[in-house]
Write an enzyme that holds these catalytic residues in place. Structure first.
Site, PDB file in Angstrom:
ATOM      1  CD  GLU A 129      -1.080   0.656   3.670  1.00 57.38           C
ATOM      2  OE1 GLU A 129      -1.579   1.781   3.506  1.00 57.38           O
ATOM      3  OE2 GLU A 129      -1.225  -0.004   4.703  1.00 57.38           O
ATOM      4  CE  LYS A 146      -0.993   1.538  13.965  1.00 58.52           C
ATOM      5  NZ  LYS A 146      -1.851   0.859  13.131  1.00 58.52           N
TER       6      LYS A 146
HETATM    7  N1  PSU Z   1      -2.144   1.513  10.305  1.00 61.36           N
HETATM    8  C1  PSU Z   1      -0.824   1.832  10.348  1.00 61.36           C
HETATM    9  N2  PSU Z   1      -0.310   2.656   9.426  1.00 61.36           N
HETATM   10  C2  PSU Z   1      -1.074   3.161   8.426  1.00 61.36           C
HETATM   11  C3  PSU Z   1      -2.465   2.792   8.371  1.00 61.36           C
HETATM   12  C4  PSU Z   1      -2.950   1.973   9.333  1.00 61.36           C
HETATM   13  O1  PSU Z   1      -0.104   1.396  11.232  1.00 61.36           O
HETATM   14  O2  PSU Z   1      -0.561   3.905   7.596  1.00 61.36           O
HETATM   15  C5  PSU Z   1      -3.302   3.277   7.234  1.00 61.36           C
HETATM   16  C6  PSU Z   1      -3.601   2.131   6.276  1.00 61.36           C
HETATM   17  O3  PSU Z   1      -3.526   2.608   4.963  1.00 61.36           O
HETATM   18  C7  PSU Z   1      -5.037   1.775   6.610  1.00 61.36           C
HETATM   19  C8  PSU Z   1      -5.578   3.139   6.940  1.00 61.36           C
HETATM   20  O4  PSU Z   1      -5.744   1.170   5.550  1.00 61.36           O
HETATM   21  O5  PSU Z   1      -4.543   3.748   7.703  1.00 61.36           O
HETATM   22  C9  PSU Z   1      -6.864   3.073   7.721  1.00 61.36           C
HETATM   23  O6  PSU Z   1      -7.393   4.347   7.797  1.00 61.36           O
HETATM   24  P1  PSU Z   1      -8.887   4.555   8.345  1.00 61.36           P
HETATM   25  O7  PSU Z   1      -8.797   4.188   9.789  1.00 61.36           O
HETATM   26  O8  PSU Z   1      -9.146   6.002   8.112  1.00 61.36           O
HETATM   27  O9  PSU Z   1      -9.742   3.645   7.535  1.00 61.36           O
END
Ligand code: PSU
Ligand code: MN
Length: 306
Positions: free
Chosen positions: A26, A160
């Site tokens: 990603e 997390k």
């Molecule tokens: N967790 C991490 N680093 C990140 C993300 C999540 O440790 O960069 C990013 C990933 O791209 C994940 C996104 O898909 O955050 C999720 O965002 P949201 O909670 O807004 O859906």
């Protein structure tokens, strides 16, 4: 039709056509998940690790409205330095295309584009999930819905504890998404190896994962799979340190009324600052570890699919 929107890097295209192993990566982790210059260093190392483990890396992003599967080093550098990169989830895709914007793909969007190109295995750091307090805020990552619907396996270090791990697992269960522990009985908690929450199945080898994936998709059981791969012990964070950092970051986000897509990047950045960069080091190492396992799974899946 698809060619109008999608550009697959020639090396990746060749590997897909030959049924050779490919691992998707990603780009939100590059543009919004880690600061410069560590982000670019991480992205390049991840690609190298995937190659060393016998697969072709395909970093995914949207550049000037074009969906790209497999980026050049220049494109990775651009994403890691430009300030105008949109965090692109499923709902953003149509407009990033029509407005010719540049977007970094979240887990959800990376899955969509990987699947369009025919890439079935994807390595990242952590998935989005049900946020703490979602009972009030409704903040549930679109990543979970994508896992319910799109046939891509996601190798991650769990979720997390900025998230509600228990509710995240419930949501995945409801949607029929298998959650696997790679050499563990517990869902890993990203910075730490354990979360206190069990996984559905523990596996000991990449071949076990590949065999299950093949069975799932052979039977048209649509959707992805979460493979939780715990951070290597030597890079694990101290439980109290990371828990306190997350608690303060969550409090600050609430005080500042951070909402929507800004929540996850805000929390990650605050945790990094509070831990004096230690969380970033752990984050980078766990991504490397996931890249290695993902390459092995992709290789095994390719072997049994030929
Ligand atoms: N967790 C991490 N680093 C990140 C993300 C999540 O440790 O960069 C990013 C990933 O791209 C994940 C996104 O898909 O955050 C999720 O965002 P949201 O909670 O807004 O859906
Ligand atoms: Mn959200």
């Amino acid at each position: 039709m698809l060619e109008k929107y999608l550009q697959v890097h020639p090396e990746v295209q060749k590997a897909i056509a030959a049924g050779e192993p490919v691992v998707a990566l990603e780009s939100t982790i590059i543009s919004h998940g880690m600061p410069y210059p560590k982000n670019i260093e991480m992205a390049k190392n991840v690609s190298r690790i995937i190659r060393e483990n016998g697969a072709v890396p395909a970093t995914i992003a949207i550049i000037d409205g074009v969906l790209k599967v497999g980026l050049t080093e220049e494109e990775i550098e651009f994403l890691g330095t430009s300030k105008d990169v949109v965090k692109a989830s499923r709902r953003d895709l149509p407009f990033i295309i029509s407005k010719k914007l540049t977007g970094a793909t979240t887990v959800a969007t990376t899955m969509i584009l990987a699947n369009l190109a025919g890439v079935k295995v994807f390595a990242t750091g952590g998935i989005g999930g049900v946020h703490r307090g979602a009972q009030e805020t409704f903040d549930i990552s679109a990543d979970l819905q994508e896992l319910a619907n799109t046939d891509v396996a996601v190798i991650c270090a769990g979720a997390k504890s900025i998230l509600d791990i228990g509710l995240t697992l419930e949501y995945l269960e409801t949607n029929g998404v298998p959650v696997i522990g790679f050499g563990t009985d517990e869902m890993p908690a990203f910075y730490t190896r354990r979360s206190g929450f069990g996984v559905d199945y523990r596996v000991e080898s990449s071949m076990e994962v590949a065999t299950a994936l093949k069975a799932k998709w052979d039977l048209d059981l649509k959707g992805g799979m979460v493979i939780g791969n715990p951070i290597p012990e030597e890079f694990e964070m101290d439980y109290d340190t990371i828990t306190n950092a997350i608690e303060s970051a969550l409090k600050e986000a609430e005080e500042k009324n951070i909402a929507g897509k800004k929540v996850t990047p805000f929390l990650l950045d605050r945790v990094k600052t509070i831990t004096a960069g230690k969380s970033l080091e752990s984050n980078i190492e766990l991504v490397y570890n996931n890249a290695k396992v993902a390459a092995q799974i992709a290789k095994d899946l390719s072997d049994i699919s030929k």
